[in-house]
Design a protein around this motif. Structure first.
Motif, short mmCIF file in Angstrom:
data_model
loop_
_atom_site.label_atom_id
_atom_site.label_comp_id
_atom_site.label_asym_id
_atom_site.label_seq_id
_atom_site.Cartn_x
_atom_site.Cartn_y
_atom_site.Cartn_z
N SER A 14 0.84 -1.21 0.00
CA SER A 14 0.00 0.00 0.00
C SER A 14 0.86 1.25 0.00
N PHE A 15 1.94 1.21 0.78
CA PHE A 15 2.82 2.39 0.79
C PHE A 15 3.48 2.56 -0.57
N ALA A 16 3.88 1.45 -1.16
CA ALA A 16 4.45 1.54 -2.51
C ALA A 16 3.43 2.16 -3.45
N ALA A 17 2.15 1.78 -3.28
CA ALA A 17 1.09 2.34 -4.13
C ALA A 17 0.97 3.84 -3.90
N GLU A 18 1.04 4.25 -2.64
CA GLU A 18 0.95 5.68 -2.33
C GLU A 18 2.07 6.45 -3.02
N PHE A 19 3.24 5.86 -3.04
CA PHE A 19 4.40 6.57 -3.60
C PHE A 19 4.40 6.57 -5.12
N ARG A 20 3.94 5.49 -5.70
CA ARG A 20 4.13 5.39 -7.14
C ARG A 20 2.89 5.62 -7.97
N GLY A 69 6.98 -6.94 -5.81
CA GLY A 69 5.71 -6.22 -5.85
C GLY A 69 5.86 -4.73 -5.64
N THR A 70 6.73 -4.34 -4.69
CA THR A 70 6.89 -2.90 -4.44
C THR A 70 7.44 -2.20 -5.68
N ASP A 71 8.16 -2.94 -6.50
CA ASP A 71 8.74 -2.32 -7.68
C ASP A 71 7.82 -2.33 -8.88
N ILE A 72 6.80 -3.18 -8.84
CA ILE A 72 5.94 -3.25 -10.04
C ILE A 72 4.53 -2.77 -9.76
N ILE A 73 4.37 -2.04 -8.66
CA ILE A 73 3.04 -1.57 -8.28
C ILE A 73 2.42 -0.73 -9.40
N HIS A 74 3.25 -0.01 -10.12
CA HIS A 74 2.73 0.87 -11.17
C HIS A 74 2.62 0.16 -12.51
N ASP A 75 2.84 -1.16 -12.48
CA ASP A 75 2.68 -1.96 -13.68
C ASP A 75 3.62 -1.49 -14.80
N PRO A 76 4.90 -1.60 -14.58
CA PRO A 76 5.85 -1.07 -15.56
C PRO A 76 5.86 -1.89 -16.84
N ILE A 77 6.30 -1.26 -17.90
CA ILE A 77 6.37 -1.95 -19.18
C ILE A 77 7.62 -2.82 -19.24
N LEU A 78 8.66 -2.34 -18.58
CA LEU A 78 9.92 -3.07 -18.59
C LEU A 78 10.29 -3.42 -17.17
N LEU A 79 10.61 -4.66 -16.93
CA LEU A 79 10.99 -5.05 -15.58
C LEU A 79 12.36 -5.74 -15.61
N LYS A 137 -1.81 0.10 -18.31
CA LYS A 137 -0.43 -0.13 -17.89
C LYS A 137 0.17 1.13 -17.32
N LEU A 138 1.25 0.99 -16.62
CA LEU A 138 2.04 2.14 -16.21
C LEU A 138 1.17 3.13 -15.45
N VAL A 139 0.66 2.66 -14.34
CA VAL A 139 -0.31 3.45 -13.61
C VAL A 139 0.30 4.76 -13.13
N SER A 140 1.58 4.71 -12.79
CA SER A 140 2.20 5.91 -12.25
C SER A 140 2.33 6.98 -13.32
#
Ligand SMILES: Nc1ncnc2c1ncn2[C@@H]1O[C@H](COP(=O)(O)OP(=O)(O)O)[C@@H](O)[C@H]1O
Ligand SMILES: [Mg+2]
Length: 743
Positions: free
Chosen positions: A202-208, A258-268, A414-417
């Protein structure tokens, strides 16, 4: 931009078709699927996220290749397709000559003996490509260059040093675009141990995730992610550490991803996400990667020794040896590849292990891996045409322009952030939140952490109270005599340095948090300034409690002067010292990354601060070439402040009449003799000093201690100012210190 995308991609507007399990959708269905921006969070297998596109689950590699092949050749060229291509990546570092014989296995020293420095290629002409929906795995022995390759692709090596090209859909990738569409999962799980899995995400979501996204949507994203990561059962468990039982290693790793992909990145990008895990946990992690890829991402990961099961989940494999490619292709091609090379894989053997063993043997042979490297090149040329038409085709054929592709990708969730829903690539913002939101979230997180680890605060409180109690008994009820004045000085010097020493205890906590900070700011989760500010805010209330505790245990027991105002100033001076001390230690934690070095430096510097505080040697006696240190001494200011609070009010007398002899050889004389000597002295001086005449007042004590330059409130202000200064310096240390790029 949104209308333009819709014009070119009319299917974006159409509703998503119902999906059936176990059936590959038709071409038309796939096209329509691309428009599914808001797929039901609970996808049919409960795995895909609310914001991701459920691509067809191709079960075998040839199947997937066929899809890609069609995509590359026909009208699907308009489909969102990302393709990261890299060619001839070469990265060399200068290494000092170690005077050994020849280069070891895998070393490629270019002959430059003249300057006695060899250039060592960590990557040597590595090429390949990775596509949306697929996992590209980089494999090789340790030291073969896996991390280097991942770093090169993730833009973590400066482009001056890196030769070769990295393109996404045929366009060179700038750092800014890459940063906003990609995520890099570090090898260590840097998480707060006291937060639960759900809280961490959730915190990752808040940040990103952008502020524009409603809290409900953010929660939905977190819930979908928890399912995607397979962490439903562990959602309420704390992460844990040595002292607290928490989730398992594999779950921890998945939270970290999960904390790194919270924003659904295109490249991981991931560097050895499975290392240190047992085979089942490792398999689970790669399965999660598979799901992420299938949601429309490119996943590039290094992997040390995949099991047969894991190998089956990978789409493409690059095998490295000494920075050179020794295999590149689907894992299913490994047997035929090595058979053609003349070393068929035995049926009962793990292909990956066989390949690694063979490479190790080749490395220690006289020819090295050169035959395999050469064979790889020819094999590549032969197979590029026959098995993978899309790969043979130019970059342009398979995908739309990068900007369009990113826009389309964003429009389907994709890429919610940073996406203003269907926003364009250029508008991808650096930070998801404004300053004050960052502050709020960071403060909230620190507060939870602090609350769940009360022992840290209690230990500090204990240290302060115990020190206070010892001081209170040692200096119990000091009188107003010459000795009493001396003892007061000693008490204050010790008391004020205690504040600083107890702050040093916080060093490891700061250091631990620093790693999380580095990781989070690396992807721009929040501004460094918000972190510094919230850090200061959260650390302040405990300091108030500590100050009061220390003041209460000592002030009355020692018998300090000044009544209520005196007590108030004393408490403030202690608080200011804590504030300056914690600022100082925070700053050092930003500069010095190691606990042991940190402690040594803190303790040494504090000792010098005490030495130059003006207690052991007064200001007027310090040699001129050391006087600057006196003014730097953080202890000087609160020390002088409380001294003035004690002695500066006039009225108190510390040497009265015959007490003048107390610290002299005459101290032992009988009182009657002292009275006579005093009388003769006073007649000789021509001033009447009786038995009750005050010879030295509080101000006199201050004079003797050379505490004359600053008023007590000025001392308090300067102490507080130090605290602020160190936090500003801390900020700069973070800005300068957190560039994690190779050169
Ligand atoms: N800055 C550097 N200077 C010199 N050698 C380096 C540097 N960074 C990495 N290496 C060396 O490069 C090789 C490849 O490193 P790395 O990519 O980390 O390997 P892997 O991840 O496959 O274990 C290793 O032998 C390592 O010691
Ligand atoms: Mg590595």
């Amino acid at each position: 931009m949104a209308p333009a995308v819709q014009d070119r991609l009319p299917f974006l507007a159409s509703p998503p078709p119902a999906r059936e399990r176990g059936r590959n959708p038709s071409l038309a269905e796939m096209l329509r699927l691309v428009g599914a921006a808001t797929v039901d969070p609970a996808d049919d297998d409960g795995s895909a996220s609310a914001f991701s596109l459920p691509l067809p689950h191709a079960t075998t590699t040839p199947d997937r290749d066929a899809v890609a092949g069609v995509a590359g050749a026909t009208a699907i060229g308009r489909t969102v397709h990302f393709r990261l291509a890299f060619s001839s990546l070469t990265y060399s570092v200068r290494a000092k000559q170690h005077g050994r014989g020849g280069p070891g296995p895998g070393l490629l020293p270019l002959q430059r003996r003249s300057d006695r420095v060899t250039t060592r290629a960590l990557l040597d002409g590595v090429s390949g490509d990775a596509r949306e929906g697929e996992i590209l795995a980089v494999m090789g022995a340790s030291g073969s260059g896996k991390s280097t390759l991942i770093d090169a692709l993730a833009h973590r090596i400066s482009r001056d040093a890196l030769k070769g090209a990295v393109t996404l859909n045929g366009e060179p990738l700038t750092g800014a675009v890459l940063k906003s569409i990609s995520a890099y999962v570090m090898q260590d799980d840097l998480l707060f141990p006291m937060l639960t899995v759900a809280e961490t995400l959730s915190f990752a979501a808040e940040f990103r995730l952008p502020r524009a996204l409603s809290p409900a949507k953010k929660r939905a994203r977190v819930q979908a992610l928890i399912d995607q990561l397979g962490l439903r059962a562990a959602a309420g468990t704390i992460i844990g550490d040595e002292g607290h039982r928490g989730v398992s290693g594999g779950e921890r790793r998945r939270v970290s991803i999960g904390t790194d992909i919270i924003h659904d990145p295109i490249l991981l990008f991931l560097d050895e996400p499975t290392s240190g895990l047992d085979s089942t946990s490792a398999f689970m992690v790669v399965k999660v990667l598979r799901r992420i890829a299938e949601s429309g991402s490119i996943v590039i990961t290094s992997i040390h020794q995949p099991s047969q099961r894991i190998l089956g989940l990978l789409d493409r494999l690059i095998l490295l040896s000494g920075g050179r490619t020794v295999f590149s292709g689907p894992p299913s091609a490994l047997p035929s590849y090595f058979a053609e090379f003349g070393f068929p894989v035995p049926d009962d053997e793990n292909r990956a292990e066989f390949a690694l063993d063979l490479i190790r043997e080749l490395e220690s042979s006289p020819t090295g891996t050169k035959p395999l490297v050469d064979f790889q090149r020819t094999w590549q040329l032969m197979h590029a045409r026959t098995t993978s038409p899309a790969a043979a085709q130019g970059d342009g054929g398979s995908a739309m322009s990068l900007k369009e592709a990113i826009s389309a990708s964003i429009s389907r969730g994709k890429l919610v952030s940073g996406s203003d829903v269907a926003g364009e690539a250029a508008s991808v913002r650096t930070y998801a939140n404004p300053f004050w939101v960052e502050m709020k979230v960071l403060t909230k997180r620190s507060a939870i952490n602090t609350r769940r680890m009360p022992e840290l605060f209690l230990i500090r409180l204990g240290a302060v109270v115990v020190t206070g109690a010892i001081l209170a008994t040692v200096f119990f009820r000091l009188d107003q005599s010459p000795k009493g004045a001396q003892e007061r000085l000693g008490f204050f010097a010790f008391a004020m340095s205690t504040m600083y020493y107890t702050c040093a205890d916080a060093l490891p906590v700061f250091l631990q948090e620093r790693y999380v900070f580095l990781r989070e700011t690396a992807y721009g989760a929040y501004r460094r300034a918000s972190y510094v500010l919230s850090n200061a805010l959260v650390s302040f209330p405990p300091l108030v409690v500590l100050s009061l505790a220390f003041a209460l245990t000592t002030f009355f027991a020692v018998g300090l002067a000044g009544g209520v105002p005196g007590f108030a100033f004393y408490t403030l001076a202690i608080l200011a010292s804590f504030w300056a001390g914690s600022g100082f230690v925070t700053f050092l934690s930003g500069v010095i990354p190691h606990v042991m070095i940190g402690y040594t430096v803190v303790v040494a510097i504090l000792a010098y601060f005490l030495l130059f505080s003006g207690f052991f040697i007064t200001r007027d006696r310090i040699p001129p070439y050391w006087i600057w240190f006196h003014y730097l001494s953080l202890i000087k200011y609160p020390f002088e402040g409380v001294l003035q609070n004690e002695f500066g009010r006039g009225g108190e007398c510390f040497v009265r009449g015959a007490q003048i002899f107390d610290n002299s050889p005459l101290a032992g004389l009988p009182d009657a003799v002292k009275a006579r000597v005093l009388a003769s002295i006073s007649s000789a001086l021509g001033v009447g000093i009786g038995a009750d005449t005050c010879v030295v007042t509080g101000r006199g004590v201050l004079q003797q201690a050379a505490v004359t330059q600053l008023g007590k409130w000025e001392c308090l202000l300067v102490t507080m100012a130090w605290g602020f200064l160190f936090r500003i310096l801390f900020y700069f240390s973070l800005v300068l210190g957190s560039k994690n790029k190779r050169r």
